[in-house]
Structure formats: C-alpha cells, structure tokens
Design an enzyme around this catalytic site. Structure first.
Site, mmCIF file in Angstrom:
data_model
loop_
_atom_site.group_PDB
_atom_site.id
_atom_site.type_symbol
_atom_site.label_atom_id
_atom_site.label_comp_id
_atom_site.label_asym_id
_atom_site.label_seq_id
_atom_site.Cartn_x
_atom_site.Cartn_y
_atom_site.Cartn_z
ATOM 1 N N SER A 115 0.833 -1.205 0.000
ATOM 2 C CA SER A 115 0.000 0.000 0.000
ATOM 3 C C SER A 115 0.864 1.249 0.000
ATOM 4 O O SER A 115 1.953 1.273 0.575
ATOM 5 C CB SER A 115 -0.903 0.005 1.237
ATOM 6 N N TYR A 137 -1.910 5.557 -4.567
ATOM 7 C CA TYR A 137 -2.935 6.598 -4.475
ATOM 8 C C TYR A 137 -2.388 7.831 -5.184
ATOM 9 O O TYR A 137 -1.210 8.175 -5.020
ATOM 10 C CB TYR A 137 -3.233 6.947 -3.019
ATOM 11 N N THR A 163 -5.376 2.940 -7.334
ATOM 12 C CA THR A 163 -6.708 2.921 -6.728
ATOM 13 C C THR A 163 -7.493 4.127 -7.209
ATOM 14 O O THR A 163 -7.038 5.269 -7.080
ATOM 15 C CB THR A 163 -6.613 2.917 -5.200
ATOM 16 N N LYS A 238 -7.715 -0.343 -9.653
ATOM 17 C CA LYS A 238 -8.478 -0.982 -8.579
ATOM 18 C C LYS A 238 -9.624 -0.068 -8.147
ATOM 19 O O LYS A 238 -9.416 1.115 -7.871
ATOM 20 C CB LYS A 238 -7.578 -1.267 -7.372
ATOM 21 N N HIS A 262 -13.895 -1.557 -2.522
ATOM 22 C CA HIS A 262 -12.994 -1.209 -1.415
ATOM 23 C C HIS A 262 -13.399 -1.895 -0.119
ATOM 24 O O HIS A 262 -13.290 -1.343 0.974
ATOM 25 C CB HIS A 262 -12.950 0.314 -1.214
#
Length: 364
Positions: A115, A137, A163, A238, A262
């Site tokens: 992440s 992100y 994402t 995603k 999510h």
C-alpha cells in the site's frame, strides 16, 4: 518451545477462526479500523451475501487426480489465483507489519501488494523477495506521485495498481466514533507527510483527515494516461464496478482491472463486487485481466470468482486477521487454508485446474 501464536495458527481451520482470534487480541479501535465499513455498512454485508447466494454447478466423471491451484496473474506464475490486497498500516496489528506479510506471501507463492500507506518502506519489502506489486494513491502533488511510481519500479515492484475509488475516504462511522488515530510508532513510511494522522481530533477520524490532505480528488482518465506513459510496468486499476469504466480502462492500455468496492469502505450502497463482476466480465470479453476484491473468505469463494470470469482474487482482511492473531505464522496458515480449500473445491467441482474453473456454470 511452542508460542501462543504458533498454537493459534496451528489450530485454525478456516479464516473465521483467525477473525475471532484477532478480535480477541486487538484493541477495539484497531479492530474496528480493520473490520469496519462506511455508513451503515450495507455494502460491507452485501459483499458476503453475494458470495453466499452464488451457487456452483459441479461437473462429474472428470479426472481430478492431479488437481492443481497453479495460476498466472499479470503474466507471472502464482501458486494460486490470489494476491494480497493493498491494506494500510500492517504494523497496527503486529510489530513486523508488512515484512511478516511479505515473507508469508513469498512462502505461499502469491504476490504481495504494498500500500501507499504501508508502515514499512517499499524497499525493505521488496528486499524480502517474492512477487511484489505497488498500490498507488494519486497524491495532490502529481509530480511526487510519479516519483513514487518510479521509486516502486526501481525497488523491484512488478506492477502498479492505481486505486481509483478514493477521491476522499468514505465516512467510516466506527472510526468516527472512536476518533481513530494512529499510534506514534506507526506511520506511512513511504509517503510520510507529517503527524496529522497521529493527532487525536476533537471529532472524526485522524486517518481520514490525513488522507483528505494527501490524496487528490481530481483523478481522471487523463491521469491514467499520464501514468500509463510514465511506467513500463503492468498497470492495474483498482476500484472499478461499472462495465463502461472497465471498457475504457482496457481502451486506455490498462493491463488489469480490480472489480472492487474497497471492501465496503467507500460508497455505502455500492453494488457488491461479485455482482459487478458477473455483469462486467461478459461485457469486457477478455480485453484485459479481471481480478476480484472484497468479501473473499474461503477457497470456495475464490472458485466462485473464477467461475464468474475473474483471473484471480485479492484478499485483505483475512491476511490482517492472521497477522494480528499469530504474526507471520498466522498469515502463512491463512494462505495454507485458502489453498487447501480451493484445491478441494476445484476437485469437487470437477475441475483439474483454475482454467477449467472458468467454464463452470453458476446459479445466482
């Protein structure tokens, strides 16, 4: 001497066992942060209900004496059609954090997705070895985001996963009520932007405030094109639920789409991911790879996703439960259980491998 963690891992016989064990050891606010969803948690519950109402039509009189879970994800071999989903702050639940998870994923032969909000730097995770993907992100500073993508590539990550369903964090009422705040020893190690997430707010979630400051709500298809041009790595989006968006992703040169709401943590009331997959897969027609995220809790769930058109699944909460309950040994056991369940389900459905699973009929 056998530790309590080793005993916990050895006696677990399904993912739910780890969920219960993790709930017993985690502080209530951390347990809520991992387990909770947004709003009334309608979509969180619906994700599981979608699996429970999906029935497989097994085939018989097929040779399954050599039944294998081997798969290919993003063009690379994997021991089963599963990757670790990107989940923030593994050190919230275990001191070794992402390092323990990465070691367990390597041992299991499945990719680990780091992440952007990892509590361990990406370079330390790729140094473990194994297949590592990086979840991105889009930050308010676009140039810095591209630098982060390059950093992940230089560190040895094999794919980028952008994402696309978080212009800002969904209103997660458990975190709001707990005024959830990161402990001082846990931070976003790869993009540390200061102490906002560590300052207890007078109201709301400190983590939500932090991401609101860091993430850009202006992410568009032009941004996807910019990232596609910037990296040579396979690019995954995603958070896609609409067939129209999946088709546009394929047209934009995206290598794979993760059908995901999510984990019920963004738009409460969004369609369950499995239902979206069932609608999206026939429309997409193999133009790019499909992965399924949100609600997977067993090997049979993986088989259901394969039958509905997925190349594989992402698993998040079960990994965190295993990590919380028994550290690296717990995560290893989660993977062992899922692999054993998948192999059993494949054989009972008359499928010698995951390719044959994609030909199964379902009744929903």
């Amino acid at each position: 001497m056998t530790s309590d963690a080793d005993r916990s891992a050895a006696t677990a016989e399904c993912v739910a066992d780890f969920e219960h064990a993790a709930a017993a050891v985690l502080p209530p606010d951390v347990r809520d942060f991992v387990a909770g969803g947004s709003g009334a948690e309608t979509t969180l519950a619906a994700n599981r209900a979608a699996f429970d109402r999906t029935f497989l039509v097994p085939r018989v009189l097929r040779d399954v004496s050599r039944c294998t879970t081997d798969a290919t994800l993003l063009g690379r071999p994997a021991a089963m059609p599963l990757a670790v989903a990107p989940v923030a702050y593994h050190r919230l639940v275990s001191p070794d954090g992402e390092l323990a998870t990465a070691r367990a994923a390597k041992a299991a032969g499945v990719p680990f997705t780091v992440s952007t909000l990892s509590s361990v730097p990406v370079e330390e995770i790729t140094a473990v070895g194994g297949a590592v993907w990086f979840q991105l992100y889009w930050l308010r500073d676009g140039a810095r985001t591209l630098e982060l993508a390059r950093r992940a590539e230089d560190a040895g990550c094999e794919a980028l996963m952008l994402t696309v369903d978080v212009p800002w964090m969904g209103r997660r009422l458990r975190d709001v009520r707990n005024r959830f705040t990161l402990p001082a020893e846990v931070r976003a190690a790869t993009i540390d932007t200061g102490g906002t997430a560590h300052l207890r707010p007078t109201a709301g979630s400190a983590v939500a405030a932090h991401t609101g400051q860091a993430f850009s709500p202006a992410l568009t298809w032009a941004t996807v094109a910019r990232l596609r041009e910037h990296t040579r790595l396979p690019l995954v989006l995603k958070g896609v639920l609409a067939p129209e968006d999946a088709l546009r992703a394929a047209e934009s040169g995206v290598d794979a789409v993760v059908v995901s709401n999510h984990g019920g943590r963004q738009l409460d009331g969004a369609v369950p991911s499995l239902d979206a997959l069932a609608e999206l897969a026939p429309v997409l027609g193999g133009r790019c790879e499909l992965l399924l995220d949100s609600g997977v809790r067993s090997g049979t769930d993986i088989l259901r996703a394969l039958a509905l058109g997925a190349a594989g699944v992402l698993v998040g909460r079960p990994v965190m439960w295993g990590l919380a309950a028994a550290g690296e040994a717990g995560v290893r056991r989660v993977f062992e259980l899922l692999a054993a369940e998948l192999r059993t389900s494949l054989g009972l459905a008359g499928c010698a491998d995951v390719t044959e699973a994609r030909g199964l009929r379902t009744v929903r």
